[in-house]
Design a protein around this motif. Sequence first.
Motif, PDB file in Angstrom:
ATOM      1  N   LEU A  93      -7.074  -7.773  40.251  1.00 28.01           N
ATOM      2  CA  LEU A  93      -5.898  -7.872  41.117  1.00 28.01           C
ATOM      3  C   LEU A  93      -5.912  -9.171  41.919  1.00 28.01           C
ATOM      4  O   LEU A  93      -4.862  -9.780  42.157  1.00 28.01           O
ATOM      5  N   ASP A  94      -7.106  -9.618  42.328  1.00 29.99           N
ATOM      6  CA  ASP A  94      -7.217 -10.848  43.113  1.00 29.99           C
ATOM      7  C   ASP A  94      -7.070 -12.098  42.254  1.00 29.99           C
ATOM      8  O   ASP A  94      -6.498 -13.102  42.690  1.00 29.99           O
ATOM      9  N   LEU A  95      -7.582 -12.062  41.026  1.00 25.21           N
ATOM     10  CA  LEU A  95      -7.612 -13.261  40.193  1.00 25.21           C
ATOM     11  C   LEU A  95      -6.306 -13.504  39.451  1.00 25.21           C
ATOM     12  O   LEU A  95      -6.030 -14.630  39.043  1.00 25.21           O
ATOM     13  N   ALA A  96      -5.510 -12.470  39.253  1.00 21.52           N
ATOM     14  CA  ALA A  96      -4.243 -12.626  38.524  1.00 21.52           C
ATOM     15  C   ALA A  96      -3.162 -11.791  39.200  1.00 21.52           C
ATOM     16  O   ALA A  96      -2.654 -10.827  38.620  1.00 21.52           O
ATOM     17  N   PRO A  97      -2.780 -12.148  40.436  1.00 22.45           N
ATOM     18  CA  PRO A  97      -1.818 -11.311  41.174  1.00 22.45           C
ATOM     19  C   PRO A  97      -0.440 -11.255  40.543  1.00 22.45           C
ATOM     20  O   PRO A  97       0.325 -10.332  40.825  1.00 22.45           O
ATOM     21  N   HIS A  98      -0.116 -12.204  39.691  1.00 23.18           N
ATOM     22  CA  HIS A  98       1.186 -12.170  38.999  1.00 23.18           C
ATOM     23  C   HIS A  98       1.181 -11.185  37.840  1.00 23.18           C
ATOM     24  O   HIS A  98       2.242 -10.727  37.409  1.00 23.18           O
ATOM     25  N   LEU A  99       0.011 -10.849  37.350  1.00 20.00           N
ATOM     26  CA  LEU A  99      -0.096  -9.970  36.184  1.00 20.00           C
ATOM     27  C   LEU A  99      -0.571  -8.574  36.527  1.00 20.00           C
ATOM     28  O   LEU A  99      -0.541  -7.685  35.665  1.00 20.00           O
ATOM     29  N   ALA A 100      -1.031  -8.358  37.741  1.00 16.30           N
ATOM     30  CA  ALA A 100      -1.602  -7.056  38.113  1.00 16.30           C
ATOM     31  C   ALA A 100      -1.168  -6.692  39.522  1.00 16.30           C
ATOM     32  O   ALA A 100      -1.019  -7.559  40.382  1.00 16.30           O
ATOM     33  N   ARG A 101      -0.974  -5.391  39.739  1.00 18.37           N
ATOM     34  CA  ARG A 101      -0.515  -4.944  41.050  1.00 18.37           C
ATOM     35  C   ARG A 101      -0.948  -3.502  41.266  1.00 18.37           C
ATOM     36  O   ARG A 101      -1.170  -2.754  40.298  1.00 18.37           O
ATOM     37  N   ARG A 170      -0.667 -10.349  28.539  1.00 20.91           N
ATOM     38  CA  ARG A 170      -0.614 -11.596  29.297  1.00 20.91           C
ATOM     39  C   ARG A 170      -1.954 -11.908  29.964  1.00 20.91           C
ATOM     40  O   ARG A 170      -2.337 -13.083  30.065  1.00 20.91           O
ATOM     41  N   LEU A 171      -2.674 -10.904  30.426  1.00 21.86           N
ATOM     42  CA  LEU A 171      -3.995 -11.160  30.997  1.00 21.86           C
ATOM     43  C   LEU A 171      -4.931 -11.697  29.924  1.00 21.86           C
ATOM     44  O   LEU A 171      -5.713 -12.626  30.169  1.00 21.86           O
ATOM     45  N   ASN A 172      -4.868 -11.123  28.734  1.00 21.18           N
ATOM     46  CA  ASN A 172      -5.667 -11.607  27.611  1.00 21.18           C
ATOM     47  C   ASN A 172      -5.378 -13.092  27.356  1.00 21.18           C
ATOM     48  O   ASN A 172      -6.293 -13.914  27.227  1.00 21.18           O
ATOM     49  N   LEU A 173      -4.101 -13.428  27.318  1.00 21.99           N
ATOM     50  CA  LEU A 173      -3.706 -14.813  27.067  1.00 21.99           C
ATOM     51  C   LEU A 173      -4.114 -15.729  28.220  1.00 21.99           C
ATOM     52  O   LEU A 173      -4.553 -16.870  27.997  1.00 21.99           O
ATOM     53  N   ALA A 174      -3.998 -15.240  29.450  1.00 23.56           N
ATOM     54  CA  ALA A 174      -4.371 -16.052  30.615  1.00 23.56           C
ATOM     55  C   ALA A 174      -5.858 -16.421  30.573  1.00 23.56           C
ATOM     56  O   ALA A 174      -6.236 -17.541  30.945  1.00 23.56           O
ATOM     57  N   LEU A 175      -6.708 -15.498  30.143  1.00 26.28           N
ATOM     58  CA  LEU A 175      -8.138 -15.800  30.016  1.00 26.28           C
ATOM     59  C   LEU A 175      -8.362 -16.921  29.007  1.00 26.28           C
ATOM     60  O   LEU A 175      -9.129 -17.861  29.255  1.00 26.28           O
ATOM     61  N   HIS A 413      10.974 -11.271  36.226  1.00 23.66           N
ATOM     62  CA  HIS A 413      10.336 -11.244  34.902  1.00 23.66           C
ATOM     63  C   HIS A 413       9.506 -12.500  34.668  1.00 23.66           C
ATOM     64  O   HIS A 413       8.368 -12.430  34.179  1.00 23.66           O
ATOM     65  N   LEU A 414      10.052 -13.666  34.994  1.00 18.34           N
ATOM     66  CA  LEU A 414       9.329 -14.915  34.762  1.00 18.34           C
ATOM     67  C   LEU A 414       8.056 -14.978  35.593  1.00 18.34           C
ATOM     68  O   LEU A 414       6.999 -15.404  35.104  1.00 18.34           O
ATOM     69  N   TYR A 415       8.125 -14.537  36.860  1.00 17.20           N
ATOM     70  CA  TYR A 415       6.915 -14.570  37.683  1.00 17.20           C
ATOM     71  C   TYR A 415       5.878 -13.587  37.169  1.00 17.20           C
ATOM     72  O   TYR A 415       4.679 -13.905  37.086  1.00 17.20           O
ATOM     73  N   GLU A 416       6.302 -12.386  36.790  1.00 14.26           N
ATOM     74  CA  GLU A 416       5.364 -11.367  36.349  1.00 14.26           C
ATOM     75  C   GLU A 416       4.820 -11.651  34.952  1.00 14.26           C
ATOM     76  O   GLU A 416       3.924 -10.944  34.476  1.00 14.26           O
ATOM     77  N   THR A 417       5.350 -12.688  34.307  1.00 17.82           N
ATOM     78  CA  THR A 417       4.853 -13.090  32.996  1.00 17.82           C
ATOM     79  C   THR A 417       4.063 -14.394  33.063  1.00 17.82           C
ATOM     80  O   THR A 417       2.987 -14.516  32.472  1.00 17.82           O
ATOM     81  N   TYR A 418       4.587 -15.373  33.830  1.00 12.63           N
ATOM     82  CA  TYR A 418       3.998 -16.709  33.848  1.00 12.63           C
ATOM     83  C   TYR A 418       3.467 -17.121  35.221  1.00 12.63           C
ATOM     84  O   TYR A 418       2.848 -18.182  35.339  1.00 12.63           O
ATOM     85  N   GLY A 419       3.714 -16.320  36.231  1.00 10.54           N
ATOM     86  CA  GLY A 419       3.208 -16.628  37.555  1.00 10.54           C
ATOM     87  C   GLY A 419       3.790 -17.902  38.116  1.00 10.54           C
ATOM     88  O   GLY A 419       4.998 -18.173  38.007  1.00 10.54           O
ATOM     89  N   ALA A 420       2.930 -18.732  38.703  1.00 10.41           N
ATOM     90  CA  ALA A 420       3.374 -19.958  39.356  1.00 10.41           C
ATOM     91  C   ALA A 420       3.945 -20.972  38.374  1.00 10.41           C
ATOM     92  O   ALA A 420       4.575 -21.954  38.795  1.00 10.41           O
ATOM     93  N   PRO A 423       8.731 -21.883  37.005  1.00 11.38           N
ATOM     94  CA  PRO A 423       9.742 -22.956  36.980  1.00 11.38           C
ATOM     95  C   PRO A 423       9.610 -23.862  35.754  1.00 11.38           C
ATOM     96  O   PRO A 423      10.626 -24.319  35.203  1.00 11.38           O
ATOM     97  N   GLU A 424       8.390 -24.124  35.303  1.00 12.10           N
ATOM     98  CA  GLU A 424       8.197 -24.959  34.117  1.00 12.10           C
ATOM     99  C   GLU A 424       8.729 -24.262  32.868  1.00 12.10           C
ATOM    100  O   GLU A 424       9.291 -24.907  31.975  1.00 12.10           O
ATOM    101  N   VAL A 425       8.550 -22.941  32.810  1.00 15.71           N
ATOM    102  CA  VAL A 425       9.072 -22.181  31.669  1.00 15.71           C
ATOM    103  C   VAL A 425      10.594 -22.236  31.659  1.00 15.71           C
ATOM    104  O   VAL A 425      11.222 -22.488  30.623  1.00 15.71           O
ATOM    105  N   ALA A 426      11.204 -22.015  32.818  1.00 12.71           N
ATOM    106  CA  ALA A 426      12.669 -22.036  32.912  1.00 12.71           C
ATOM    107  C   ALA A 426      13.229 -23.400  32.544  1.00 12.71           C
ATOM    108  O   ALA A 426      14.338 -23.505  31.999  1.00 12.71           O
ATOM    109  N   ALA A 427      12.457 -24.456  32.819  1.00 13.93           N
ATOM    110  CA  ALA A 427      12.918 -25.810  32.493  1.00 13.93           C
ATOM    111  C   ALA A 427      13.008 -26.033  30.987  1.00 13.93           C
ATOM    112  O   ALA A 427      13.709 -26.943  30.534  1.00 13.93           O
TER     113      ALA A 427
END
Length: 511
Positions: A93-101, A170-175, A413-420, A423-427
Motif C-alpha cells: 500500500l505504501d510503495l504503490a498507492p496508485h495501485l493499492a488501497r 498493473r503491480l506486476n508490470l510496475a515491478l 482510471h488513468l491515475y489508478e492505472t498509471y499513477g503519477a 498526464p504523459e499517457v493522456a498526452a
Amino acid sequence: MTAREALWERLKEPFDLLILGGGATGAGVLWEATLRGLKAALVEARDFASGTSSRSTKLLHGGVRYLELAVKRRDARQLRLVREALAERRVVLDLAPHLARPLTLLTPLFRPLEIPYYWAGLKLYDLLAGRKRLGQSRYLPPQAVRDLFPDLPPTLGAVAYQDGQFADHRLNLALILSALERGAVALNHAPAKAFLLEGGRVRGAVVEDRLTGKEVEVHAKAVVNATGPLADGVRRLLDPELPPLLTPSSGAHLVLDYPLKAGLLIPRTRDGRVLFLLPYRGMALLGTTDLPALPEPCPLPREEEVAYLLEEVRPYLGDLSGRVRASWSGLRPLVGQGETRLLVRDHHIEARRGLYTLVGGKWTTFRLMALDLVERIAKDLGLTLPPSSSHATPLLGAGERPPLPLPEETARHLYETYGALAPEVAAFGDRPLLPGLPYLEGEVGWAVRRELARKPLDVLARRMGLAFLDQEKALSALSRVVELMAPLLGWDEERKRAELEEARRALPGLC
C-alpha cells in the motif's frame, strides 16, 4: 532500434541471474535482485502477468480463512504466514498507492453464536497486524448492513474489517518497469527453450523471441524457475524423473454488473471455503473456487465452477447469473500434496545444479519470497549484497494524483492505472477508445511504446484492464486497438487480420 530490440541485444551479455517467468514471483525477484546490485534478466513465454498473477481475487490480505485454519488446526505455519502477509499488505500500500488501497469488508451475522465467533476472529486479525493494521474491526448494526447491501436477507448485523485491494496486473508490470529503469532486462513473448549446461550445472538458457523467431543463448551464474503452476515442467527439463513439488488448484472468478459500496465475505460454502464479493471498478468481483487442476498456461473457468459461484451467492444476493460480464481462472501453485484448501500458502525454494525453483506463496508475500531467494543465491555464489531496500523503494508511478483536464471517471482510471505518469499517457491521445468508457486511445500507444505490449490482449487485458472487467466490450474494442497498434509495430493488412483473429480466439482465456 526499438526498446524491445535493444533489450534483446542485451540478452547477449552475461548475467548474475536469469529469471524464467514474468508473473508476480519472477517480477519480485527481478526487482529485489536489481535493487541489490545484481545484473538480472527476466524472460516470459507469453506476456507479463498473463497467467495466475493477473487472475487473483485482487486482495492484499493476511487471509481470514488461513487464520481460521491456523486456530482450528493449531498450525504455527499458517499463523506465521498470516502475520507476514498482514505486514506485507502495508508495504505494498505504501510503495504503490496508485495501485493499492484499503478496502472495507463485511462478514454478515445470521445466528447469535456467530457474533462472538467472528468478532473474536477479526479482532485477532487486527492484533496480528499490529501497528501495520489498516483500521479496527467493528460491529455494524442490521440497518447499517442493509444500507450497504439492500439485497441481503435480514441479518443480526455484521463485523466490518479492513484489508487491501490492488490491481494485480498493473503491480506486476510496475515491478518489471521499475527494474528496467534501474538497468535490468525483461522480455515478454520470449520462452526459454532449453538449459545451457557447464559441467553438469545450469548456466543459462536458450531463449526464443516468438515475435521474430530469433534465438539467443543467455548466460548467467544462476537460473531462477519462477514459472508458477508450470514450474514442475521446467524442473523436468533438467531431470525428467523428478517428483512433483506442486498440487495446482484452479480458482475461478466472475465479474458481475452489480455495483458495491463495500466488500462482502461469505463465510460458509458447501466445500468449507469462504467467498469474496468485492467492489471492482464499478462492478463486483466474485471468487473463488478451489478444484484440482492440470498445469496449463491459459485455463478457462469450468462450467461447474461458474455454477458453484452463482449458487453460493444466491442465498445472499439472489440470482446474479444474468449479470456476468467477465470470467477467468487462475492456477494456484500450491506446495505439497493433499487437499488443496488445507495446504499452507507458504513458499519453497529448491536448488538443483544451478537451477533455483521458487514456488508457492501468494501475491501479498511476493516481496518476502524474492528476498529469501536472492539472499539464498547470494550465499551460494559467495556474493556480498547491500541490505534490501525493496520495503521502502516506491514503484514506478507512485506519487500524488496529478490534475488532468479530463472527465472525473477518466482521470480516476488513468491515475489508478498509471499513477503519477497519467498526464504523459493522456498526452499520447485523449480520444475515448469506446463511447461511455474511461479508456483512451492514447493508452494503446503508451502500452506499445513504454510498456512492451506487442499483442492486442497485452493492451486490453494486462495494460488497460478492460478485458478483465467486461469481455464483450473488450471484444468491441479489438478492431480499433489493432488499427492503433499497426503503424507502431509495422503491421500490414495481412498481419492485422491475423492479430485480430488470434485475439478473438484468445479472449475467453485472456492469453
